[in-house]
Structure formats: structure tokens, C-alpha cells
Scaffold this motif. Structure first.
Motif, PDB file in Angstrom:
ATOM      1  N   VAL A   1       0.853  -1.188   0.000  1.00  0.00           N
ATOM      2  CA  VAL A   1       0.000   0.000   0.000  1.00  0.00           C
ATOM      3  C   VAL A   1       0.889   1.238   0.000  1.00  0.00           C
ATOM      4  O   VAL A   1       2.099   1.151   0.207  1.00  0.00           O
ATOM      5  N   LYS A   2       0.270   2.394  -0.208  1.00  0.00           N
ATOM      6  CA  LYS A   2       0.985   3.652  -0.025  1.00  0.00           C
ATOM      7  C   LYS A   2       1.003   4.009   1.463  1.00  0.00           C
ATOM      8  O   LYS A   2       0.069   3.691   2.193  1.00  0.00           O
ATOM      9  N   GLU A   3       2.061   4.675   1.887  1.00  0.00           N
ATOM     10  CA  GLU A   3       2.172   5.105   3.281  1.00  0.00           C
ATOM     11  C   GLU A   3       1.384   6.406   3.440  1.00  0.00           C
ATOM     12  O   GLU A   3       1.942   7.494   3.499  1.00  0.00           O
ATOM     13  N   GLU A   4       0.074   6.252   3.527  1.00  0.00           N
ATOM     14  CA  GLU A   4      -0.804   7.420   3.536  1.00  0.00           C
ATOM     15  C   GLU A   4      -1.894   7.237   4.583  1.00  0.00           C
ATOM     16  O   GLU A   4      -2.559   6.201   4.624  1.00  0.00           O
ATOM     17  N   PHE A   5      -2.048   8.252   5.418  1.00  0.00           N
ATOM     18  CA  PHE A   5      -3.006   8.223   6.517  1.00  0.00           C
ATOM     19  C   PHE A   5      -3.942   9.423   6.413  1.00  0.00           C
ATOM     20  O   PHE A   5      -3.722  10.337   5.637  1.00  0.00           O
TER      21      PHE A   5
END
Length: 290
Positions: free
Chosen positions: A261-265
Motif C-alpha cells: 500500500v501507499k504510506e498514507e493516513f
């Protein structure tokens, strides 16, 4: 429906939006790896920052991707009973097999209020309900006596028990018997809870090592306790690493480091500190995940 390693799956984002393609890919990986059920829109799925339409879209994508191969248990809990009913009705309409309902948080109802909350949802929506007891987040513990009252309601069939208290787990099983299925809500307690009579886990660690998480639960069910115990201790450092910072920050970071996944929060969640990320990397390297 409620046994084995069930994943509290992350919600991947891309440029601020729900990444359906990546999500579907994660689900396929889980099914191939032996995960017993998919749980969208739980704590690990960042449900707190999903808009209603997004929340329903995540559930719908899980249902369509799974296509009946394993159960989909949709997270639809809220601290408002009417809101919980609204979301649970929509999950049922979309085709969810069951609903995971977190104990009402922040407003801190009495045990009677907790009972009436779940009873109202059960009377309003004809769907199997999994209670979710996580006092570390809700500031409220569903007591075993309240669980026993709720277990008498036909559609309340399981509890995700995340207190980490084996005495409480034991008391729930003693009071309820087969009237309710007990599931671990913390990976480090899966083995001991299943030894007490629990049937599996709604797992964070399964996001990262689904095959091993599923195998440990299967071994316990088969009675191969020694091998299950070995896996429990093998997974223990990873279980701990998933809580170096607030869940789901570490697990999502781990999946990003693994290229999943992308490291996105979503704020107020944010990326890990450099020092903690280094610790996480060391753990992942020890398992040859990166």
C-alpha cells in the motif's frame, strides 16, 4: 462464520482517496493465505475518518471482491445508537454477512445503556452482530454480566474481546457457554484466549503475515497445541511491533514498506517517527518481509 484468523483490514488511500484497486488486491492475498473473514471499516481500517459514502464504498468493495468466498463482517459501530442503526442497515443492504459494533465511546453510557444500545440495533436490523469491547479506546468496559445479557439476544452471536484480561475472557465463557463466540481483539492474546475456549481472532497482525496467523488458529482448532505455541512465540515480536505507535500507523507503514500500500493516513493520524520506523524495519527484516 466466526472462527480462525479474521483480518481487521487496513483501508489504503492514494492522494487522499480510497484506493479500491489496492484494497481488492489485499483481499485476494488474504483469501489465498487462508484468512477466514474480512472485516472492513474497523479501527485498523481508519473508520473514524471515513465519510459515510466512503465507509459504505469500502464495505461494498470488500463484499464484491470477496464474492461469497469468506464472510465479510462490516464495522458499523458508533457512539450514537441511531447512527449505528443507520450504518448497520446499509451494510445489510449491501450484502454484509455480519456487523462488528464497537462499544459506544466517549459518552460513557452505563452498563444498562450499553445493553439497550445493542438491543436496539439487534431489534432494528436483522443481521448477526459481533460486539466489540476495547476499553483502551472507548473508555468503557462491557462487563461479562452485560455480555451474558446480550448473548440471550438471538442475533448477538460473538464478541471481539480486546481487554487483554484473561480473567474477563474466562468469565464471559463461563457465563455464556456456547451462547456467544469469543474472539481475540489483540494478537498477543489470541493463543491464550483460544486455550480458554475462544474461537479465533480479529487480527491486526494478519494484515502483515496472514498465512502464519491463519495457521496458528488452525493448529489450535486441530489440537496441535505445541506447534501453535511455537507460532505464537514466533509472531510475538511482530504483534508487539504493530503497537509501537497507535494502530493502524505501524501496520499500514509495514504494508507500505512491503510494497502493498501507499504510506498514507488521514489526519489526525500521521506517519511514524523516524526512530520508531527504524524499529519497525528491524522487526520486518527479522521476518524477511522487507
Amino acid at each position: 462464520m466466526f472462527k480462525g484468523s479474521m483480518v481487521a483490514i487496513v483501508t489504503p488511500f492514494s492522494n487522499g482517496r480510497f484506493d479500491e484497486k489496492t484494497y481488492s488486491g489485499l483481499i485476494e492475498w488474504h483469501i489465498e493465505s487462508g484468512t477466514s473473514a474480512i472485516i472492513p471499516c474497523g479501527t485498523t481500517g481508519e473508520s473514524a475518518t471515513l465519510e459515510y459514502d466512503e465507509h459504505y464504498r469500502v464495505i461494498e468493495t470488500a463484499i464484491k471482491t470477496v464474492n461469497g468466498r469468506v464472510p465479510v463482517i462490516a464495522g458499523t459501530g458508533a457512539n450514537s445508537t441511531e447512527e449505528t442503526i443507520k450504518m448497520t442497515k446499509e451494510a445489510k443492504r449491501l450484502g454484509a454477512d455480519a456487523s462488528l459494533l464497537v462499544c459506544p465511546y466517549y459518552n460513557k453510557p452505563t452498563q444498562e445503556g450499553v445493553y439497550r444500545h445493542y438491543k436496539a440495533v439487534a431489534e432494528a436490523v436483522d443481521i448477526p452482530i459481533v460486539l466489540y469491547n476495547v476499553p483502551g479506546r472507548t473508555a468503557l468496559n462491557i462487563l461479562p454480566s452485560t455480555v451474558a445479557r446480550l448473548a440471550a439476544i438471538e442475533s448477538i452471536v460473538a464478541i471481539k474481546e480486546a481487554t487483554g484480561d484473561m480473567k474477563q475472557t474466562s468469565e464471559i465463557i463461563r457465563l455464556c457457554g456456547d451462547a456467544i463466540t469469543v474472539l481475540s481483539g489483540d494478537d498477543f492474546t489470541t493463543f491464550p484466549q483460544m486455550m480458554l475456549g475462544g474461537k479465533g481472532a480479529i487480527s491486526v497482525t494478519a494484515n502483515v503475515m496472514p498465512k502464519e496467523s491463519a495457521r496458528m488458529c488452525a493448529l489450535i482448532e486441530q489440537g496441535n497445541i505445541d506447534e501453535a505455541k511455537r507460532l505464537h512465540y514466533y509472531l510475538d515480536p511482530l504483534n508487539a511491533a504493530m503497537f509501537i505507535e497507535t494502530n493502524p500507523i505501524p501496520v499500514k507503514t509495514a504494508l507500505a514498506l512491503m510494497g502493498k500500500v501507499k504510506e498514507e493516513f488521514r489526519l489526525p493520524l500521521c506517519e511514524m517517527s523516524v526512530s520508531n520506523k527504524d524499529k519497525l524495519k528491524d522487526v520486518l527484516r527479522s521476518y524477511k518481509l522487507i
